[in-house]
Design an enzyme around this catalytic site. Structure first.
Site, PDB file in Angstrom:
ATOM      1  N   ASP A  63       0.387  -1.122   0.046  1.00 57.02           N
ATOM      2  CA  ASP A  63      -0.063  -0.146   0.084  1.00 57.02           C
ATOM      3  C   ASP A  63       1.081   1.466   0.003  1.00 57.02           C
ATOM      4  OD1 ASP A  63      -1.523   1.813   1.112  1.00 57.02           O
ATOM      5  OD2 ASP A  63      -2.946   0.333   1.096  1.00 57.02           O
ATOM      6  N   GLU A  88      -7.495   5.042  -5.938  1.00 58.45           N
ATOM      7  CA  GLU A  88      -8.908   5.351  -6.226  1.00 58.45           C
ATOM      8  C   GLU A  88      -9.198   5.894  -7.583  1.00 58.45           C
ATOM      9  OE1 GLU A  88     -10.660   3.118  -5.305  1.00 58.45           O
ATOM     10  OE2 GLU A  88     -10.018   2.063  -3.804  1.00 58.45           O
ATOM     11  N   THR A 104      -7.226   6.703   0.280  1.00 61.96           N
ATOM     12  CA  THR A 104      -5.478   7.196  -1.071  1.00 61.96           C
ATOM     13  C   THR A 104      -4.877   7.840  -2.058  1.00 61.96           C
ATOM     14  OG1 THR A 104      -6.251   4.588  -1.353  1.00 61.96           O
ATOM     15  CG2 THR A 104      -5.486   5.519  -3.670  1.00 61.96           C
ATOM     16  N   THR A 135      -5.286  14.374 -12.712  1.00 64.68           N
ATOM     17  CA  THR A 135      -6.910  14.596 -13.984  1.00 64.68           C
ATOM     18  C   THR A 135      -7.069  15.476 -14.649  1.00 64.68           C
ATOM     19  OG1 THR A 135      -8.823  14.069 -14.247  1.00 64.68           O
ATOM     20  CG2 THR A 135      -7.745  14.651 -12.366  1.00 64.68           C
ATOM     21  N   ASP A 136      -8.343  16.088 -15.456  1.00 67.71           N
ATOM     22  CA  ASP A 136      -8.542  17.280 -15.836  1.00 67.71           C
ATOM     23  C   ASP A 136      -9.672  17.514 -14.712  1.00 67.71           C
ATOM     24  OD1 ASP A 136     -10.101  15.728 -16.705  1.00 67.71           O
ATOM     25  OD2 ASP A 136     -10.338  16.153 -19.196  1.00 67.71           O
ATOM     26  N   GLU A 137     -10.739  16.193 -14.461  1.00 67.25           N
ATOM     27  CA  GLU A 137     -11.628  17.145 -13.743  1.00 67.25           C
ATOM     28  C   GLU A 137     -10.962  18.217 -12.636  1.00 67.25           C
ATOM     29  OE1 GLU A 137     -13.644  13.378 -13.414  1.00 67.25           O
ATOM     30  OE2 GLU A 137     -12.665  11.874 -14.868  1.00 67.25           O
ATOM     31  N   TYR A 161     -14.212  11.738  -5.926  1.00 62.80           N
ATOM     32  CA  TYR A 161     -13.027  11.710  -7.056  1.00 62.80           C
ATOM     33  C   TYR A 161     -11.990  12.696  -6.781  1.00 62.80           C
ATOM     34  CZ  TYR A 161     -10.009  10.642 -10.648  1.00 62.80           C
ATOM     35  OH  TYR A 161      -9.269  10.676 -11.710  1.00 62.80           O
ATOM     36  N   SER A 164     -10.343  14.715  -4.309  1.00 57.74           N
ATOM     37  CA  SER A 164      -9.236  13.981  -3.814  1.00 57.74           C
ATOM     38  C   SER A 164      -7.829  13.431  -4.519  1.00 57.74           C
ATOM     39  CB  SER A 164      -9.986  12.342  -3.389  1.00 57.74           C
ATOM     40  OG  SER A 164     -10.171  11.275  -4.593  1.00 57.74           O
ATOM     41  N   LYS A 165      -8.434  13.948  -5.873  1.00 60.19           N
ATOM     42  CA  LYS A 165      -7.164  14.011  -6.435  1.00 60.19           C
ATOM     43  C   LYS A 165      -6.400  15.915  -6.546  1.00 60.19           C
ATOM     44  CE  LYS A 165      -5.276  12.157  -9.041  1.00 60.19           C
ATOM     45  NZ  LYS A 165      -4.403  10.515  -9.286  1.00 60.19           N
TER      46      LYS A 165
HETATM   47  P1  NAD Z   1      -7.065   2.355 -11.892  1.00 55.71           P
HETATM   48  O1  NAD Z   1      -8.172   2.327 -10.925  1.00 55.71           O
HETATM   49  O2  NAD Z   1      -7.418   1.103 -13.308  1.00 55.71           O
HETATM   50  O3  NAD Z   1      -5.238   1.742 -11.206  1.00 55.71           O
HETATM   51  C1  NAD Z   1      -5.600   2.191  -9.939  1.00 55.71           C
HETATM   52  C2  NAD Z   1      -4.204   0.942  -9.367  1.00 55.71           C
HETATM   53  O4  NAD Z   1      -3.768   1.279  -8.075  1.00 55.71           O
HETATM   54  C3  NAD Z   1      -4.520  -0.286  -9.167  1.00 55.71           C
HETATM   55  O5  NAD Z   1      -3.928  -0.599  -9.992  1.00 55.71           O
HETATM   56  C4  NAD Z   1      -4.803  -0.357  -7.752  1.00 55.71           C
HETATM   57  O6  NAD Z   1      -4.710  -1.408  -7.547  1.00 55.71           O
HETATM   58  C5  NAD Z   1      -4.071   0.763  -7.317  1.00 55.71           C
HETATM   59  N1  NAD Z   1      -4.306   0.970  -6.090  1.00 55.71           N
HETATM   60  C6  NAD Z   1      -5.335   2.061  -5.328  1.00 55.71           C
HETATM   61  N2  NAD Z   1      -5.511   1.730  -4.114  1.00 55.71           N
HETATM   62  C7  NAD Z   1      -4.073   1.553  -3.189  1.00 55.71           C
HETATM   63  C8  NAD Z   1      -3.070   2.063  -2.367  1.00 55.71           C
HETATM   64  N3  NAD Z   1      -3.325   2.681  -1.291  1.00 55.71           N
HETATM   65  N4  NAD Z   1      -1.477   1.614  -2.922  1.00 55.71           N
HETATM   66  C9  NAD Z   1      -0.469   1.307  -3.954  1.00 55.71           C
HETATM   67  N5  NAD Z   1      -1.594   0.748  -4.447  1.00 55.71           N
HETATM   68  C10 NAD Z   1      -3.402   1.168  -4.954  1.00 55.71           C
HETATM   69  O7  NAD Z   1      -6.784   3.683 -12.528  1.00 55.71           O
HETATM   70  P2  NAD Z   1      -5.962   4.326 -13.760  1.00 55.71           P
HETATM   71  O8  NAD Z   1      -7.143   4.625 -14.678  1.00 55.71           O
HETATM   72  O9  NAD Z   1      -4.354   3.383 -14.085  1.00 55.71           O
HETATM   73  O10 NAD Z   1      -5.277   5.619 -13.144  1.00 55.71           O
HETATM   74  C11 NAD Z   1      -4.216   6.245 -13.191  1.00 55.71           C
HETATM   75  C12 NAD Z   1      -4.193   7.474 -12.217  1.00 55.71           C
HETATM   76  O11 NAD Z   1      -4.999   8.211 -13.551  1.00 55.71           O
HETATM   77  C13 NAD Z   1      -4.798   7.538 -11.227  1.00 55.71           C
HETATM   78  O12 NAD Z   1      -4.325   8.497 -10.539  1.00 55.71           O
HETATM   79  C14 NAD Z   1      -6.426   8.573 -12.302  1.00 55.71           C
HETATM   80  O13 NAD Z   1      -6.715   9.752 -10.772  1.00 55.71           O
HETATM   81  C15 NAD Z   1      -5.045   9.484 -13.192  1.00 55.71           C
HETATM   82  N6  NAD Z   1      -6.131   9.790 -13.576  1.00 55.71           N
HETATM   83  C16 NAD Z   1      -6.858   8.704 -14.431  1.00 55.71           C
HETATM   84  C17 NAD Z   1      -8.236   8.949 -16.232  1.00 55.71           C
HETATM   85  C18 NAD Z   1      -8.201   7.756 -16.575  1.00 55.71           C
HETATM   86  O14 NAD Z   1      -8.917   8.061 -17.458  1.00 55.71           O
HETATM   87  N7  NAD Z   1      -8.511   6.596 -16.255  1.00 55.71           N
HETATM   88  C19 NAD Z   1      -7.688  10.009 -16.305  1.00 55.71           C
HETATM   89  C20 NAD Z   1      -7.068  11.167 -15.573  1.00 55.71           C
HETATM   90  C21 NAD Z   1      -6.073  10.615 -14.962  1.00 55.71           C
HETATM   91  P1  TYD Z   2     -16.622   7.529 -16.818  1.00 57.54           P
HETATM   92  O1  TYD Z   2     -16.116   6.386 -17.779  1.00 57.54           O
HETATM   93  O2  TYD Z   2     -16.382   6.689 -15.388  1.00 57.54           O
HETATM   94  O3  TYD Z   2     -15.658   8.708 -16.160  1.00 57.54           O
HETATM   95  P2  TYD Z   2     -15.590   9.819 -16.575  1.00 57.54           P
HETATM   96  O4  TYD Z   2     -16.420   9.762 -15.071  1.00 57.54           O
HETATM   97  O5  TYD Z   2     -13.927  10.225 -14.645  1.00 57.54           O
HETATM   98  O6  TYD Z   2     -15.489  11.205 -17.065  1.00 57.54           O
HETATM   99  O7  TYD Z   2     -17.534   8.161 -18.015  1.00 57.54           O
HETATM  100  C1  TYD Z   2     -17.413   8.800 -18.946  1.00 57.54           C
HETATM  101  C2  TYD Z   2     -19.043   9.424 -19.573  1.00 57.54           C
HETATM  102  O8  TYD Z   2     -19.946   8.589 -19.619  1.00 57.54           O
HETATM  103  C3  TYD Z   2     -19.710  10.104 -18.325  1.00 57.54           C
HETATM  104  O9  TYD Z   2     -19.939  11.060 -18.530  1.00 57.54           O
HETATM  105  C4  TYD Z   2     -20.430   9.467 -17.368  1.00 57.54           C
HETATM  106  C5  TYD Z   2     -20.536   8.411 -18.772  1.00 57.54           C
HETATM  107  N1  TYD Z   2     -20.864   7.168 -18.358  1.00 57.54           N
HETATM  108  C6  TYD Z   2     -22.737   6.300 -18.687  1.00 57.54           C
HETATM  109  O10 TYD Z   2     -22.856   7.217 -19.490  1.00 57.54           O
HETATM  110  N2  TYD Z   2     -22.789   4.908 -18.609  1.00 57.54           N
HETATM  111  C7  TYD Z   2     -21.852   4.221 -17.498  1.00 57.54           C
HETATM  112  O11 TYD Z   2     -22.523   2.804 -17.983  1.00 57.54           O
HETATM  113  C8  TYD Z   2     -20.886   5.026 -17.652  1.00 57.54           C
HETATM  114  C9  TYD Z   2     -19.701   4.226 -16.529  1.00 57.54           C
HETATM  115  C10 TYD Z   2     -19.920   6.141 -17.806  1.00 57.54           C
END
Ligand code: NAD
Ligand code: TYD
Length: 369
Positions: A63, A88, A104, A135-137, A161, A164-165
């Site tokens: 962790d 997360e 986390t 993230t852009d969020e 989410y 927290s980011k």
């Molecule tokens: P994901 O949820 O697929 O993977 C997260 C990983 O972190 C997992 O392998 C999980 O086991 C690990 N993890 C969670 N809690 C942990 C802890 N306490 N200690 C150690 N490991 C832990 O996430 P992702 O989509 O690969 O995103 C990676 C990063 O990019 C994140 O920081 C997310 O906020 C950021 N991000 C993701 C997206 C996206 O579209 N997926 C967009 C913008 C930013």
């Molecule tokens: P998501 O992949 O959860 O990413 P984020 O919320 O971080 O942008 O969702 C992308 C977009 O799709 C968001 O506007 C929510 C929408 N969405 C649905 O309409 N149906 C679904 O089942 C999911 C998972 C997301």
């Protein structure tokens, strides 16, 4: 990543973007070895790291909040570069249970920063880089006519989410300004591509189309995201490690703004084409509408909107273009086509990560909307 920083630590390296990053670094940088630290939550999957060179990949199940463990790993492996993905990451889960997100994303990031400061800054100091993936969020939501987010936009996170980011981004910034930790942060838009857990929009829609399950569209489906292929994102992070300036933020986007309904329509069309043209696919996925001669669009189901749903995200990545020489290479067609093919070719992977309890949870979550 210069030669003086050959051992890199990747947190969250068993998750979607982390796996793609680790695979890319091991493939393109023969002198680099990687220590992955991952807690293997529901989103992490060890099988995604299989068949990688064992002599250059060291996996640690742990962790990021375990500061003593992080401290030991930094010292043992003489880490000079830490790339922090662990989080997360799913907005819907943060609405159902925000605690894990604070634990986390905020406490975990802080724990890493403390370990990094202790190891890198005590004594005479060591060249280092702490790269934080965000993230852009954090910038909140845009109206349809607003200009895309730049690095100067105010932070206005709307979900647990994104809040927290945002908290983690502020801590990273503070450790640079107060203690001199050499940090960079990238704020990227929605990623898609191989190894993404089927809870996010694109992989969820792909597997539901193949299994003939409803495609839940939140609200009117006209929310807009800027879709970034994960390979483009990973190239941007590498560029930031190579050319990014400590203390700076860089926005990373895909130049691919689309409403959700268009994304889902495109996935239906691509899968219908492939399944319609292949008796093998039709027999592997008998419940897919295209296997029975109908259109997957028939699965589209409007459901209650997500609370506090952000309407639009869009990224202005001109700073990354100028300073990091970043440009996305994947187009809407190439990126989506490759992603659909990957899920068709890697059915054991997605069936493996979607164990029975997750499928049950998904179906009941959908039913309760
Ligand atoms: P994901 O949820 O697929 O993977 C997260 C990983 O972190 C997992 O392998 C999980 O086991 C690990 N993890 C969670 N809690 C942990 C802890 N306490 N200690 C150690 N490991 C832990 O996430 P992702 O989509 O690969 O995103 C990676 C990063 O990019 C994140 O920081 C997310 O906020 C950021 N991000 C993701 C997206 C996206 O579209 N997926 C967009 C913008 C930013
Ligand atoms: P998501 O992949 O959860 O990413 P984020 O919320 O971080 O942008 O969702 C992308 C977009 O799709 C968001 O506007 C929510 C929408 N969405 C649905 O309409 N149906 C679904 O089942 C999911 C998972 C997301």
């Amino acid at each position: 990543m210069s030669d003086s920083r050959e051992h890199i630590m990747v947190t969250g390296g068993a998750g979607f973007i982390g796996v793609n990053f680790v695979r890319r670094v091991l493939a393109t940088r023969p002198t680099v070895s990687v220590v992955v630290l991952d807690a293997l939550t529901y989103a992490g999957n060890g099988t995604s790291l299989e068949q990688l060179p064992a002599d250059r990949l060291h996996f640690v199940h742990g962790d990021i909040r375990d500061q003593r463990l992080v401290d030991r790993l930094l010292r043992e492996h003489e880490i000079r570069t830490l790339v922090h993905f662990a989080a997360e990451s799913h907005v819907d889960r943060s609405i159902d249970g925000p605690d894990a997100f604070v634990a986390t994303n905020i406490d975990g990031t802080h724990s890493l920063l403390k370990a990094a400061r202790e190891y890198w800054l005590s004594g005479s100091g060591t060249p280092h880089r702490f790269h934080h993936v965000s993230t852009d969020e954090v910038y909140g939501s845009l109206g349809s006519e607003d200009p895309p987010f730049t690095e100067r936009n105010q932070y206005q996170p709307n979900s647990p989410y994104s809040a927290s980011k945002a908290g983690s981004d502020h801590l990273v910034r503070a450790y640079h300004h107060t203690f001199g930790l050499e940090v960079t942060t990238t704020n990227c838009s929605n990623n898609y591509g191989p190894y993404q857990f089927p809870e996010k929009l694109i992989p969820l829609m792909i597997v539901n189309i193949l299994e003939g399950k409803p495609l839940p569209i939140y609200g009117d489906g006209m929310q807009v995201r800027d879709w970034l292929h994960v390979e483009d994102h990973c190239r941007a992070i590498e560029a930031c490690l190579d050319r990014g300036v400590a203390g700076e933020l860089y926005n990373i986007g895909g130049a691919n703004e689309r409403p959700n309904l268009e994304i889902v329509g495109k996935l239906c069309e691509m899968i219908d084409e492939r399944v319609g043209a292949s008796s093998d696919l039709a027999s592997r996925f008998p419940d897919c509408p295209a296997s029975k001669g109908s259109s997957s669009q028939s699965l589209v189901t409007y459901v209650t909107d997500r609370p506090g749903h952000d309407r639009r995200y869009a990224i202005d990545f001109s700073k990354a273009a100028a300073d990091l020489e970043y440009q996305p290479q994947e187009t809407f067609d190439s990126g989506f086509s490759g992603t659909v093919d990957w899920y068709l070719e890697n059915e054991p992977w997605w069936r493996g990560v979607m164990d029975g309890s997750y499928r049950q949870w998904l179906d009941s979550n959908y039913a309760s909307r």
